[in-house]
Design a protein around this motif. Structure first.
Motif, mmCIF file in Angstrom:
data_model
loop_
_atom_site.group_PDB
_atom_site.id
_atom_site.type_symbol
_atom_site.label_atom_id
_atom_site.label_comp_id
_atom_site.label_asym_id
_atom_site.label_seq_id
_atom_site.Cartn_x
_atom_site.Cartn_y
_atom_site.Cartn_z
ATOM 1 N N THR A 180 0.836 -1.197 0.000
ATOM 2 C CA THR A 180 0.000 0.000 0.000
ATOM 3 C C THR A 180 0.871 1.247 0.000
ATOM 4 O O THR A 180 1.764 1.383 0.842
ATOM 5 N N VAL A 181 0.614 2.137 -0.957
ATOM 6 C CA VAL A 181 1.394 3.365 -1.091
ATOM 7 C C VAL A 181 0.459 4.563 -0.982
ATOM 8 O O VAL A 181 -0.510 4.671 -1.741
ATOM 9 N N PHE A 182 0.737 5.453 -0.033
ATOM 10 C CA PHE A 182 0.049 6.736 0.055
ATOM 11 C C PHE A 182 1.021 7.800 -0.435
ATOM 12 O O PHE A 182 1.956 8.181 0.269
ATOM 13 N N LYS A 183 0.807 8.259 -1.669
ATOM 14 C CA LYS A 183 1.722 9.216 -2.283
ATOM 15 C C LYS A 183 1.541 10.605 -1.679
ATOM 16 O O LYS A 183 0.452 10.975 -1.235
ATOM 17 N N ALA A 184 2.620 11.376 -1.704
ATOM 18 C CA ALA A 184 2.555 12.753 -1.207
ATOM 19 C C ALA A 184 1.514 13.548 -1.983
ATOM 20 O O ALA A 184 0.792 14.371 -1.403
ATOM 21 N N SER A 185 1.415 13.309 -3.294
ATOM 22 C CA SER A 185 0.456 14.070 -4.108
ATOM 23 C C SER A 185 -0.981 13.837 -3.637
ATOM 24 O O SER A 185 -1.814 14.741 -3.682
ATOM 25 N N GLU A 186 -1.274 12.611 -3.147
ATOM 26 C CA GLU A 186 -2.616 12.310 -2.628
ATOM 27 C C GLU A 186 -2.813 12.974 -1.263
ATOM 28 O O GLU A 186 -3.851 13.583 -0.989
ATOM 29 N N LEU A 187 -1.790 12.863 -0.398
ATOM 30 C CA LEU A 187 -1.923 13.407 0.951
ATOM 31 C C LEU A 187 -1.968 14.938 0.947
ATOM 32 O O LEU A 187 -2.527 15.542 1.868
ATOM 33 N N ASN A 188 -1.414 15.554 -0.086
ATOM 34 C CA ASN A 188 -1.362 17.021 -0.146
ATOM 35 C C ASN A 188 -2.580 17.650 -0.813
ATOM 36 O O ASN A 188 -2.665 18.877 -0.905
ATOM 37 N N LYS A 189 -3.529 16.834 -1.263
ATOM 38 C CA LYS A 189 -4.718 17.391 -1.915
ATOM 39 C C LYS A 189 -5.515 18.230 -0.919
ATOM 40 O O LYS A 189 -5.794 17.792 0.193
ATOM 41 N N LYS A 190 -5.889 19.413 -1.337
ATOM 42 C CA LYS A 190 -6.686 20.289 -0.479
ATOM 43 C C LYS A 190 -8.165 19.874 -0.569
ATOM 44 O O LYS A 190 -8.590 19.239 -1.519
ATOM 45 N N ASN A 191 -8.919 20.273 0.443
ATOM 46 C CA ASN A 191 -10.348 19.941 0.505
ATOM 47 C C ASN A 191 -10.583 18.443 0.365
ATOM 48 O O ASN A 191 -11.499 17.997 -0.297
ATOM 49 N N CYS A 192 -9.722 17.697 0.969
ATOM 50 C CA CYS A 192 -9.813 16.240 0.822
ATOM 51 C C CYS A 192 -9.404 15.617 2.143
ATOM 52 O O CYS A 192 -8.506 16.091 2.821
ATOM 53 N N ASP A 193 -10.081 14.546 2.511
ATOM 54 C CA ASP A 193 -9.763 13.859 3.766
ATOM 55 C C ASP A 193 -8.674 12.821 3.552
ATOM 56 O O ASP A 193 -8.786 11.693 4.011
ATOM 57 N N SER A 194 -7.609 13.218 2.862
ATOM 58 C CA SER A 194 -6.593 12.232 2.486
ATOM 59 C C SER A 194 -5.927 11.617 3.718
ATOM 60 O O SER A 194 -5.706 10.401 3.768
ATOM 61 N N TYR A 195 -5.602 12.433 4.730
ATOM 62 C CA TYR A 195 -4.991 11.884 5.943
ATOM 63 C C TYR A 195 -5.987 11.008 6.701
ATOM 64 O O TYR A 195 -5.608 10.008 7.301
ATOM 65 N N SER A 196 -7.259 11.377 6.657
ATOM 66 C CA SER A 196 -8.288 10.531 7.278
ATOM 67 C C SER A 196 -8.362 9.180 6.586
ATOM 68 O O SER A 196 -8.528 8.146 7.234
ATOM 69 N N CYS A 197 -8.234 9.187 5.264
ATOM 70 C CA CYS A 197 -8.229 7.925 4.502
ATOM 71 C C CYS A 197 -7.029 7.073 4.910
ATOM 72 O O CYS A 197 -7.158 5.860 5.095
ATOM 73 N N LEU A 198 -5.876 7.705 5.045
ATOM 74 C CA LEU A 198 -4.667 6.990 5.461
ATOM 75 C C LEU A 198 -4.871 6.376 6.838
ATOM 76 O O LEU A 198 -4.639 5.180 7.039
ATOM 77 N N PHE A 199 -5.341 7.193 7.777
ATOM 78 C CA PHE A 199 -5.506 6.684 9.134
ATOM 79 C C PHE A 199 -6.575 5.594 9.197
ATOM 80 O O PHE A 199 -6.391 4.571 9.872
#
Length: 293
Positions: A180-199
């Motif tokens: 499983t890879v969480f890319k920086a480009s995904e985690l840096n998206k604004k207006n997005c719960d990207s860190y919530s998805c990771l956690f």
């Protein structure tokens, strides 16, 4: 002058919560050197930092036993296994990321001996999954590949903050979609719960106590604007505050039993801000470990 880790340092192993060891080694690095200086500089700066979190919460009763520095990897592995056997939290200060080849092996051996499933959460700008890099199998670009070789299951490895790849790494990750890879480009998206998805992924996948997690934190996961003092700075990195918030959520909710922090290079730094970032991050983690104790 205050002592290192003022208020938290102890000479009594039995009463300690955390076992600290430095591995001042940077011969596995291929670009900017200087990570061998990090363990000592981090200790020296800790003498100036009072034992409080950024919210003013005391961590003075969290006790740190410092085993010193090791360049003998077998001795370092023994220190980590002893800490785990005594229900202490081992924290390794690198050094370049090649040191994790040895610390993660010690962790793997302990987990398997105790009928646990070992997991690696690898927070880094790079996958570090090269087989051979710069004619070496023990490069700082190789710890995850070596971990898989000595037994970690690919589905139990999570890469976070990735944005710099070698061609062989792209190919390997394409062939192993179970990593499983969480890319920086995904985690840096604004207006997005990207860190919530990771956690949420990590929590749903690894919250059971059948797992034991090793967290490897390469400071180059942070954007170079926050952490310039590293040998392989990669643009478009992670935000300080968002990353530490996510790491603290991991510590609150997941069976993280060991950690390293690597690739801090004081000679490449500006006013020690990269080491200060590492140190302040560790103090926030110590608070969570103290609360869970």
């Amino acid at each position: 002058m205050h002592h290192f880790f003022r208020g938290m340092s102890t000479k009594d192993y039995d009463s300690s919560d955390l076992i600290l060891l430095g591995i001042p080694y940077d011969k596995g690095a291929t670009c900017g050197l200087g990570t061998s200086k990090a363990p000592q500089v981090l200790r020296e700066l800790s003498a100036y930092l009072p034992p409080f979190t950024s919210n003013g919460e005391s961590i003075a009763d969290f006790k740190i036993y410092d085993e010193g520095d090791f360049l003998d990897f077998d001795l370092a592995k023994d220190v980590i296994k002893k800490a785990l056997n005594n229900h202490k939290f081992p924290l390794t200060i690198g050094g370049d990321h090649s040191i994790s080849i040895y610390t993660q092996k010690a962790f793997y051996d302990y987990a398997i001996a105790n009928n646990k499933i070992p997991v690696i959460i690898h927070i880094d700008a790079h996958p570090d999954i090269c087989d051979v890099y710069d004619n070496r199998k023990d490069s700082h670009a190789s710890p995850i590949r070596r971990a898989i070789e000595y037994g970690y299951k690919t589905e139990n490895i999570v890469l976070v903050g990735i944005r710099g790849y070698e061609e062989q790494e792209v190919k390997y990750l394409d062939e192993h979609g179970e990593i499983t890879v969480f890319k920086a480009s995904e985690l840096n998206k604004k207006n997005c719960d990207s860190y919530s998805c990771l956690f949420s992924y990590l929590f749903n996948r690894f919250k059971s106590d059948q797992y034991m997690i090793y967290l490897s934190y390469d400071i180059d996961a942070n954007d170079p604007s926050f952490a310039p003092g590293t040998g392989t700075p990669e643009a478009f990195g992670l935000n300080n505050q968002e990353l530490i918030s996510c790491i603290l959520d991991m510590f609150r909710s997941l069976p993280i039993k060991a950690m390293d922090i690597v690739e801090i290079s004081p000679p490449l730094d500006i006013n020690n801000i990269t080491t200060w970032l590492a140190l302040k991050s560790l103090y926030e983690i110590f608070k969570i470990l103290k609360d869970k104790r």
